[in-house]
Design a protein around this motif. Structure first.
Motif, PDB file in Angstrom:
ATOM      1  N   ALA A 227       0.826  -1.214   0.000  1.00 29.83           N
ATOM      2  CA  ALA A 227       0.000   0.000   0.000  1.00 29.83           C
ATOM      3  C   ALA A 227       0.860   1.263   0.000  1.00 29.83           C
ATOM      4  O   ALA A 227       1.879   1.326   0.688  1.00 29.83           O
ATOM      5  N   ASP A 228       0.427   2.242  -0.774  1.00 26.97           N
ATOM      6  CA  ASP A 228       0.987   3.600  -0.706  1.00 26.97           C
ATOM      7  C   ASP A 228      -0.220   4.520  -0.524  1.00 26.97           C
ATOM      8  O   ASP A 228      -0.959   4.790  -1.471  1.00 26.97           O
ATOM      9  N   LEU A 229      -0.413   4.961   0.708  1.00 25.49           N
ATOM     10  CA  LEU A 229      -1.677   5.615   1.069  1.00 25.49           C
ATOM     11  C   LEU A 229      -1.607   7.140   1.064  1.00 25.49           C
ATOM     12  O   LEU A 229      -2.497   7.793   1.618  1.00 25.49           O
ATOM     13  N   HIS A 230      -0.580   7.702   0.470  1.00 23.63           N
ATOM     14  CA  HIS A 230      -0.477   9.182   0.492  1.00 23.63           C
ATOM     15  C   HIS A 230       0.035   9.659  -0.862  1.00 23.63           C
ATOM     16  O   HIS A 230       1.238   9.744  -1.090  1.00 23.63           O
ATOM     17  N   ILE A 231      -0.927   9.926  -1.758  1.00 20.50           N
ATOM     18  CA  ILE A 231      -0.584  10.334  -3.123  1.00 20.50           C
ATOM     19  C   ILE A 231      -1.428  11.552  -3.506  1.00 20.50           C
ATOM     20  O   ILE A 231      -2.654  11.549  -3.338  1.00 20.50           O
ATOM     21  N   HIS A 232      -0.767  12.581  -3.996  1.00 20.88           N
ATOM     22  CA  HIS A 232      -1.465  13.793  -4.458  1.00 20.88           C
ATOM     23  C   HIS A 232      -1.746  13.686  -5.952  1.00 20.88           C
ATOM     24  O   HIS A 232      -0.991  13.049  -6.688  1.00 20.88           O
ATOM     25  N   THR A 233      -2.811  14.334  -6.399  1.00 18.93           N
ATOM     26  CA  THR A 233      -3.076  14.424  -7.837  1.00 18.93           C
ATOM     27  C   THR A 233      -2.772  15.851  -8.285  1.00 18.93           C
ATOM     28  O   THR A 233      -2.369  16.704  -7.480  1.00 18.93           O
ATOM     29  N   LEU A 234      -3.057  16.122  -9.544  1.00 24.02           N
ATOM     30  CA  LEU A 234      -2.862  17.478 -10.069  1.00 24.02           C
ATOM     31  C   LEU A 234      -3.804  18.496  -9.433  1.00 24.02           C
ATOM     32  O   LEU A 234      -3.611  19.705  -9.613  1.00 24.02           O
ATOM     33  N   LEU A 235      -4.786  18.046  -8.648  1.00 18.24           N
ATOM     34  CA  LEU A 235      -5.657  18.990  -7.942  1.00 18.24           C
ATOM     35  C   LEU A 235      -4.905  19.741  -6.840  1.00 18.24           C
ATOM     36  O   LEU A 235      -5.210  20.897  -6.549  1.00 18.24           O
ATOM     37  N   SER A 236      -3.933  19.102  -6.223  1.00 16.52           N
ATOM     38  CA  SER A 236      -3.145  19.796  -5.197  1.00 16.52           C
ATOM     39  C   SER A 236      -2.268  20.837  -5.885  1.00 16.52           C
ATOM     40  O   SER A 236      -1.656  20.538  -6.916  1.00 16.52           O
ATOM     41  N   PRO A 237      -2.179  22.047  -5.328  1.00 16.06           N
ATOM     42  CA  PRO A 237      -1.394  23.080  -6.005  1.00 16.06           C
ATOM     43  C   PRO A 237       0.068  22.661  -6.201  1.00 16.06           C
ATOM     44  O   PRO A 237       0.705  23.013  -7.188  1.00 16.06           O
ATOM     45  N   CYS A 238       0.570  21.863  -5.238  1.00 18.55           N
ATOM     46  CA  CYS A 238       1.949  21.407  -5.280  1.00 18.55           C
ATOM     47  C   CYS A 238       2.088  20.106  -6.073  1.00 18.55           C
ATOM     48  O   CYS A 238       3.190  19.606  -6.268  1.00 18.55           O
ATOM     49  N   GLY A 239       0.970  19.510  -6.509  1.00 21.75           N
ATOM     50  CA  GLY A 239       1.013  18.263  -7.287  1.00 21.75           C
ATOM     51  C   GLY A 239       1.342  18.569  -8.742  1.00 21.75           C
ATOM     52  O   GLY A 239       0.806  19.516  -9.319  1.00 21.75           O
ATOM     53  N   ASP A 240       2.198  17.766  -9.326  1.00 22.77           N
ATOM     54  CA  ASP A 240       2.594  17.959 -10.720  1.00 22.77           C
ATOM     55  C   ASP A 240       1.385  17.777 -11.649  1.00 22.77           C
ATOM     56  O   ASP A 240       0.514  16.946 -11.373  1.00 22.77           O
ATOM     57  N   LEU A 241       1.340  18.532 -12.727  1.00 24.67           N
ATOM     58  CA  LEU A 241       0.192  18.403 -13.647  1.00 24.67           C
ATOM     59  C   LEU A 241       0.169  17.037 -14.339  1.00 24.67           C
ATOM     60  O   LEU A 241      -0.853  16.635 -14.896  1.00 24.67           O
TER      61      LEU A 241
ATOM     62  N   HIS B   3       4.127  13.701  -5.090  1.00 26.01           N
ATOM     63  CA  HIS B   3       3.610  14.850  -5.838  1.00 26.01           C
ATOM     64  C   HIS B   3       4.010  14.724  -7.306  1.00 26.01           C
ATOM     65  O   HIS B   3       3.577  15.507  -8.147  1.00 26.01           O
ATOM     66  N   TYR B   4       4.883  13.764  -7.600  1.00 29.79           N
ATOM     67  CA  TYR B   4       5.377  13.504  -8.955  1.00 29.79           C
ATOM     68  C   TYR B   4       5.211  12.010  -9.235  1.00 29.79           C
ATOM     69  O   TYR B   4       5.379  11.184  -8.328  1.00 29.79           O
ATOM     70  N   VAL B   5       4.923  11.684 -10.492  1.00 27.32           N
ATOM     71  CA  VAL B   5       4.635  10.293 -10.858  1.00 27.32           C
ATOM     72  C   VAL B   5       5.761   9.353 -10.430  1.00 27.32           C
ATOM     73  O   VAL B   5       5.503   8.256  -9.911  1.00 27.32           O
ATOM     74  N   ASP B   6       6.995   9.770 -10.627  1.00 21.71           N
ATOM     75  CA  ASP B   6       8.128   8.893 -10.327  1.00 21.71           C
ATOM     76  C   ASP B   6       8.207   8.472  -8.858  1.00 21.71           C
ATOM     77  O   ASP B   6       8.862   7.477  -8.542  1.00 21.71           O
ATOM     78  N   ASP B   7       7.584   9.243  -7.984  1.00 21.04           N
ATOM     79  CA  ASP B   7       7.696   8.929  -6.552  1.00 21.04           C
ATOM     80  C   ASP B   7       6.663   7.910  -6.066  1.00 21.04           C
ATOM     81  O   ASP B   7       6.789   7.368  -4.962  1.00 21.04           O
ATOM     82  N   ILE B   8       5.649   7.641  -6.880  1.00 17.69           N
ATOM     83  CA  ILE B   8       4.585   6.723  -6.448  1.00 17.69           C
ATOM     84  C   ILE B   8       5.164   5.325  -6.199  1.00 17.69           C
ATOM     85  O   ILE B   8       5.860   4.776  -7.054  1.00 17.69           O
ATOM     86  N   GLY B   9       4.886   4.792  -5.027  1.00 15.18           N
ATOM     87  CA  GLY B   9       5.311   3.428  -4.711  1.00 15.18           C
ATOM     88  C   GLY B   9       6.797   3.268  -4.426  1.00 15.18           C
ATOM     89  O   GLY B   9       7.259   2.154  -4.229  1.00 15.18           O
ATOM     90  N   LYS B  10       7.540   4.381  -4.384  1.00 18.04           N
ATOM     91  CA  LYS B  10       8.976   4.270  -4.054  1.00 18.04           C
ATOM     92  C   LYS B  10       9.143   3.681  -2.667  1.00 18.04           C
ATOM     93  O   LYS B  10      10.087   2.956  -2.383  1.00 18.04           O
ATOM     94  N   VAL B  11       8.247   4.056  -1.767  1.00 17.47           N
ATOM     95  CA  VAL B  11       8.163   3.391  -0.458  1.00 17.47           C
ATOM     96  C   VAL B  11       6.732   2.898  -0.309  1.00 17.47           C
ATOM     97  O   VAL B  11       5.827   3.413  -0.959  1.00 17.47           O
ATOM     98  N   PHE B  12       6.554   1.891   0.518  1.00 17.76           N
ATOM     99  CA  PHE B  12       5.209   1.335   0.693  1.00 17.76           C
ATOM    100  C   PHE B  12       5.124   0.631   2.039  1.00 17.76           C
ATOM    101  O   PHE B  12       6.140   0.469   2.736  1.00 17.76           O
ATOM    102  N   THR B  13       3.918   0.221   2.362  1.00 14.53           N
ATOM    103  CA  THR B  13       3.669  -0.508   3.601  1.00 14.53           C
ATOM    104  C   THR B  13       3.025  -1.831   3.208  1.00 14.53           C
ATOM    105  O   THR B  13       2.191  -1.856   2.303  1.00 14.53           O
ATOM    106  N   GLU B  14       3.431  -2.917   3.875  1.00 14.61           N
ATOM    107  CA  GLU B  14       2.843  -4.208   3.540  1.00 14.61           C
ATOM    108  C   GLU B  14       1.784  -4.583   4.577  1.00 14.61           C
ATOM    109  O   GLU B  14       2.072  -4.583   5.775  1.00 14.61           O
ATOM    110  N   LEU B  15       0.591  -4.890   4.081  1.00 12.50           N
ATOM    111  CA  LEU B  15      -0.521  -5.249   4.966  1.00 12.50           C
ATOM    112  C   LEU B  15      -0.872  -6.715   4.790  1.00 12.50           C
ATOM    113  O   LEU B  15      -0.903  -7.210   3.658  1.00 12.50           O
ATOM    114  N   GLN B  16      -1.134  -7.378   5.914  1.00  9.70           N
ATOM    115  CA  GLN B  16      -1.619  -8.752   5.857  1.00  9.70           C
ATOM    116  C   GLN B  16      -3.125  -8.706   6.063  1.00  9.70           C
ATOM    117  O   GLN B  16      -3.605  -8.248   7.108  1.00  9.70           O
ATOM    118  N   MET B  17      -3.871  -9.146   5.054  1.00 10.59           N
ATOM    119  CA  MET B  17      -5.323  -9.141   5.151  1.00 10.59           C
ATOM    120  C   MET B  17      -5.910 -10.219   4.252  1.00 10.59           C
ATOM    121  O   MET B  17      -5.185 -10.875   3.509  1.00 10.59           O
TER     122      MET B  17
END
Ligand SMILES: [Zn+2]
Ligand SMILES: [Zn+2]
Length: 246
Positions: A6-20, A209-223
């Motif tokens: 899981a990567d539970l903290h991702i911004h989209t282009l709606l955030s002013p600081c999020g890349d378009l 805030h940039y595409v390249d950063d998505i999933g660079k770190v993550f958390t593993e959940l057992q469910m």
């Protein structure tokens, strides 16, 4: 039981600081490429773009948690998630009632836009989304709990906009499901300094805030399976569900 990333903290282009380039389509493509199973969409003080991410993921094996990164009156960033659209709509109303009237200056802070499936702009937010809401962390946590959401103080190790930087500690009695860590937090050092938090669940997220950063770190959940309720159970260590790796 299964393990999910899981990567539970991702911004989209709606955030002013999020890349378009942080469009729903690009976010999902990158999450898939990184083998991430669960993503959290958390724009500053708005849930307006997360619906499209969820819709586009319908035929994928990715669970999209819809929510926001809210700024409390103490300037603490907190992640909130809701399963149902009516809960998201009610929370969006709550944000708009409590967001101060400062206007965004796109040339200075960045654009705040919502796009549709064709990547056409369908909404531009005029109020600056990074402002602090007129509600305290306790009041926001209470609202999230009333709406049966998930509440996670974000990047609590950071030296600004974190519960520890703003309040000095995590208050006893505050209701939350887990505590967030920033990508570079040295957890073993952090937990020695904050040993009173050792029994809580932690999640480490990219805060991309940039595409390249998505999933660079993550958390593993057992469910058991990919669902909102299973995530809630893992964060709260219920019936064998848990966080196995941060
Ligand atoms: Zn933040
Ligand atoms: Zn963030």
């Amino acid at each position: 039981m299964n393990l999910y990333k899981a990567d539970l903290h991702i911004h989209t282009l709606l955030s002013p600081c999020g890349d378009l380039d942080m469009t729903p389509k690009n976010i999902l493509a990158k999450a898939k490429a990184q083998n991430i199973d669960i993503i959290g969409i958390t724009d500053h003080n708005s849930v307006r773009q997360c619906y499209l991410v969820k819709e586009l993921a319908e035929n994928d094996d990715i669970l999209v948690l819809c929510g926001a990164e809210v700024t409390t009156s103490e300037e603490v960033h907190c992640l909130v998630f809701f399963e149902k659209d009516h809960q998201l709509i009610e929370f969006q109303d709550f944000i708009e009632e409590n967001l101060p009237g400062f206007l965004n200056d796109p040339s200075f802070f960045g654009y705040q836009v919502v796009i549709d499936k064709n990547e056409d702009i369908i909404y531009e937010e005029e109020l600056l989304l990074t402002s602090a809401l007129r509600k305290s962390i306790d009041e926001i946590s209470e609202k999230v709990s009333q709406l049966n959401g998930i509440f996670i103080p974000a990047h609590i190790d950071k030296s600004k906009n974190s519960i520890i930087s703003q309040l000095g500690f995590v208050p006893k009695g505050l209701k939350f499901d887990a505590l967030g860590l920033s990508p570079h937090c040295d957890f073993s050092e952090f937990i020695v300094e904050n040993s009173y938090l050792k029994d809580f669940s932690f999640v480490r997220n990219s805060d991309a805030h940039y595409v390249d950063d998505i999933g660079k770190v993550f958390t593993e959940l057992q469910m058991k399976e990919l669902s909102f309720e299973e995530v809630r159970m893992a964060l709260n260590k219920i019936d064998g569900r848990k966080i196995v790796k941060i």
